[in-house]
Motif scaffolding. Structure first.
Motif, PDB file in Angstrom:
ATOM      1  N   TRP A 162      49.980  63.612  31.878  1.00  0.00           N
ATOM      2  CA  TRP A 162      49.535  62.370  32.486  1.00  0.00           C
ATOM      3  C   TRP A 162      49.601  61.203  31.498  1.00  0.00           C
ATOM      4  O   TRP A 162      49.501  61.370  30.288  1.00  0.00           O
ATOM      5  N   LEU A 163      49.810  60.039  32.079  1.00  0.00           N
ATOM      6  CA  LEU A 163      49.796  58.766  31.359  1.00  0.00           C
ATOM      7  C   LEU A 163      48.726  57.910  32.011  1.00  0.00           C
ATOM      8  O   LEU A 163      48.815  57.597  33.199  1.00  0.00           O
ATOM      9  N   PHE A 164      47.696  57.550  31.244  1.00  0.00           N
ATOM     10  CA  PHE A 164      46.599  56.736  31.755  1.00  0.00           C
ATOM     11  C   PHE A 164      46.617  55.415  30.998  1.00  0.00           C
ATOM     12  O   PHE A 164      46.472  55.385  29.774  1.00  0.00           O
ATOM     13  N   SER A 165      46.808  54.336  31.738  1.00  0.00           N
ATOM     14  CA  SER A 165      46.903  53.015  31.125  1.00  0.00           C
ATOM     15  C   SER A 165      45.778  52.119  31.617  1.00  0.00           C
ATOM     16  O   SER A 165      45.467  52.104  32.811  1.00  0.00           O
ATOM     17  N   SER A 166      45.198  51.377  30.699  1.00  0.00           N
ATOM     18  CA  SER A 166      44.103  50.468  31.030  1.00  0.00           C
ATOM     19  C   SER A 166      44.338  49.126  30.347  1.00  0.00           C
ATOM     20  O   SER A 166      44.960  49.054  29.278  1.00  0.00           O
ATOM     21  N   ILE A 167      43.830  48.069  30.976  1.00  0.00           N
ATOM     22  CA  ILE A 167      43.937  46.724  30.426  1.00  0.00           C
ATOM     23  C   ILE A 167      42.538  46.139  30.334  1.00  0.00           C
ATOM     24  O   ILE A 167      41.837  46.035  31.347  1.00  0.00           O
ATOM     25  N   VAL A 168      42.146  45.759  29.127  1.00  0.00           N
ATOM     26  CA  VAL A 168      40.872  45.072  28.914  1.00  0.00           C
ATOM     27  C   VAL A 168      41.192  43.597  28.680  1.00  0.00           C
ATOM     28  O   VAL A 168      41.887  43.252  27.722  1.00  0.00           O
ATOM     29  N   GLN A 169      40.717  42.741  29.567  1.00  0.00           N
ATOM     30  CA  GLN A 169      40.970  41.305  29.430  1.00  0.00           C
ATOM     31  C   GLN A 169      39.872  40.717  28.542  1.00  0.00           C
ATOM     32  O   GLN A 169      38.710  40.692  28.922  1.00  0.00           O
ATOM     33  N   VAL A 170      40.262  40.235  27.383  1.00  0.00           N
ATOM     34  CA  VAL A 170      39.280  39.754  26.404  1.00  0.00           C
ATOM     35  C   VAL A 170      39.163  38.234  26.418  1.00  0.00           C
ATOM     36  O   VAL A 170      38.068  37.686  26.429  1.00  0.00           O
ATOM     37  N   THR A 171      40.289  37.530  26.427  1.00  0.00           N
ATOM     38  CA  THR A 171      40.278  36.067  26.410  1.00  0.00           C
ATOM     39  C   THR A 171      41.339  35.528  27.373  1.00  0.00           C
ATOM     40  O   THR A 171      42.231  36.259  27.812  1.00  0.00           O
ATOM     41  N   GLY A 172      41.249  34.231  27.678  1.00  0.00           N
ATOM     42  CA  GLY A 172      42.334  33.554  28.401  1.00  0.00           C
ATOM     43  C   GLY A 172      42.387  33.788  29.890  1.00  0.00           C
ATOM     44  O   GLY A 172      43.466  34.001  30.446  1.00  0.00           O
ATOM     45  N   ALA A 173      41.253  33.692  30.581  1.00  0.00           N
ATOM     46  CA  ALA A 173      41.239  33.922  32.027  1.00  0.00           C
ATOM     47  C   ALA A 173      42.141  32.941  32.763  1.00  0.00           C
ATOM     48  O   ALA A 173      42.834  33.311  33.718  1.00  0.00           O
ATOM     49  N   ASP A 174      42.159  31.677  32.351  1.00  0.00           N
ATOM     50  CA  ASP A 174      42.985  30.680  33.036  1.00  0.00           C
ATOM     51  C   ASP A 174      44.465  31.012  32.941  1.00  0.00           C
ATOM     52  O   ASP A 174      45.226  30.806  33.895  1.00  0.00           O
ATOM     53  N   ALA A 175      44.884  31.542  31.790  1.00  0.00           N
ATOM     54  CA  ALA A 175      46.282  31.916  31.613  1.00  0.00           C
ATOM     55  C   ALA A 175      46.667  33.099  32.492  1.00  0.00           C
ATOM     56  O   ALA A 175      47.843  33.265  32.839  1.00  0.00           O
ATOM     57  N   LEU A 176      45.710  33.914  32.852  1.00  0.00           N
ATOM     58  CA  LEU A 176      45.969  35.043  33.739  1.00  0.00           C
ATOM     59  C   LEU A 176      46.017  34.615  35.200  1.00  0.00           C
ATOM     60  O   LEU A 176      46.826  35.120  35.985  1.00  0.00           O
ATOM     61  N   ARG A 177      45.152  33.685  35.565  1.00  0.00           N
ATOM     62  CA  ARG A 177      45.041  33.289  36.973  1.00  0.00           C
ATOM     63  C   ARG A 177      46.333  32.682  37.513  1.00  0.00           C
ATOM     64  O   ARG A 177      46.742  32.977  38.643  1.00  0.00           O
ATOM     65  N   GLY A 178      46.959  31.813  36.736  1.00  0.00           N
ATOM     66  CA  GLY A 178      48.150  31.127  37.238  1.00  0.00           C
ATOM     67  C   GLY A 178      49.227  32.071  37.738  1.00  0.00           C
ATOM     68  O   GLY A 178      49.647  31.989  38.906  1.00  0.00           O
ATOM     69  N   PRO A 179      49.718  33.003  36.901  1.00  0.00           N
ATOM     70  CA  PRO A 179      50.734  33.949  37.370  1.00  0.00           C
ATOM     71  C   PRO A 179      50.250  34.840  38.507  1.00  0.00           C
ATOM     72  O   PRO A 179      51.017  35.156  39.430  1.00  0.00           O
ATOM     73  N   LEU A 180      48.975  35.252  38.460  1.00  0.00           N
ATOM     74  CA  LEU A 180      48.461  36.102  39.527  1.00  0.00           C
ATOM     75  C   LEU A 180      48.442  35.371  40.866  1.00  0.00           C
ATOM     76  O   LEU A 180      48.810  35.939  41.903  1.00  0.00           O
ATOM     77  N   VAL A 181      48.033  34.116  40.858  1.00  0.00           N
ATOM     78  CA  VAL A 181      47.961  33.351  42.102  1.00  0.00           C
ATOM     79  C   VAL A 181      49.331  33.235  42.745  1.00  0.00           C
ATOM     80  O   VAL A 181      49.505  33.521  43.941  1.00  0.00           O
ATOM     81  N   VAL A 182      50.343  32.813  41.982  1.00  0.00           N
ATOM     82  CA  VAL A 182      51.660  32.596  42.586  1.00  0.00           C
ATOM     83  C   VAL A 182      52.299  33.913  43.001  1.00  0.00           C
ATOM     84  O   VAL A 182      52.947  33.996  44.054  1.00  0.00           O
ATOM     85  N   ALA A 183      52.124  34.961  42.192  1.00  0.00           N
ATOM     86  CA  ALA A 183      52.755  36.235  42.515  1.00  0.00           C
ATOM     87  C   ALA A 183      52.099  36.909  43.711  1.00  0.00           C
ATOM     88  O   ALA A 183      52.792  37.417  44.609  1.00  0.00           O
TER      89      ALA A 183
END
Length: 239
Positions: A162-183
């Motif tokens: 198995w391959l278990f991958s996780s993402i912990v978002q530490v900083t930069g919420a605004d930089a994440l929102r833009g691509p997520l919104v359009v996609a």
């Protein structure tokens, strides 16, 4: 337990190599290794799932995130689009075993508890559970105070393990929102931008380096001395 920890420097091929590394370790187990761990902070990446690529809006979504500075890639794990960058900490954990298909949900429970415990120890009000409208929704997401998602996980199970991958978002919420919104708009998924959170929303002084160090400790790994490019691996033993 033998863990191979790869250096956190970027891989030569960038985001494409990042998403290819886990499946390669799962398939080949170089050096006869059974367990592999990589914890790193990648270049800006929009990691689509194979399910996303079947949506009519996928080509437009991939082009939209590229224009916003994220490299679109297709990850082998399940779920739906996740975006991450230098302010994120990505954990790729590979375990080679013939019994990988046995109770995969247990792994979601176990690692959600581990990651929530790490964040709690750093002063974050970390809770397990999906937030309505979050990106890549999952029952075992980790959120801040029940309002904003900060950790998401996905896994791939094969005959090799198995391959278990996780993402912990530490900083930069605004930089994440833009691509997520359009996609997500192009893909036709429900999504509430206000559910995007980072560790620093709740604990402003916590850095990517602090989260990385806490995760390594939680996984029982002593960081090896830096030994050159990321493609060179160092082995440590923990138990």
């Amino acid at each position: 337990m033998t863990v191979v920890l790869l250096a956190s420097d970027p891989l030569p091929g960038g985001p494409e190599d990042d998403v290819a590394l886990g499946p390669r370790l799962l398939r080949d187990g170089p050096g006869g290794g059974r367990e592999f761990l990589r914890i790193h902070s990648p270049a800006p990446t929009a990691a689509f799932s194979r399910r996303d690529t079947l949506r009519p809006g996928y080509p437009a979504a991939a082009e939209a995130v590229r224009r916003l500075g994220c490299t679109p890639v297709v990850r082998p794990q399940g779920g739906s689009l996740a975006v991450y960058h230098r302010g994120s900490v990505v954990i790729d954990h590979v375990y080679r075993t013939p019994d990988a298909s046995r109770d995969p949900v247990e792994r979601f429970r176990r690692f959600a508890a581990l990651h929530a415990s790490v964040l709690t120890g750093l002063g974050v009000d970390a809770r397990i559970g999906a937030v309505a409208g979050e990106y890549c929704p999952g029952e075992y997401s980790v959120n801040i105070g029940g309002t904003r998602k900060v950790v998401g996980s996905a896994q791939r199970v094969t005959r090799d393990g198995w391959l278990f991958s996780s993402i912990v978002q530490v900083t930069g919420a605004d930089a994440l929102r833009g691509p997520l919104v359009v996609a997500y708009r192009q893909l036709g998924y429900d999504f509430d931008p206000d559910t995007v959170g980072t560790v620093q929303d709740d604990a402003p002084g916590v850095t990517v380096e602090a989260v990385t160090a806490a995760l390594l400790a939680a996984y029982g790994v002593t960081p090896p001395r830096r030994a050159g490019p990321a493609r060179q691996a160092d082995s440590t033993v923990s138990g």
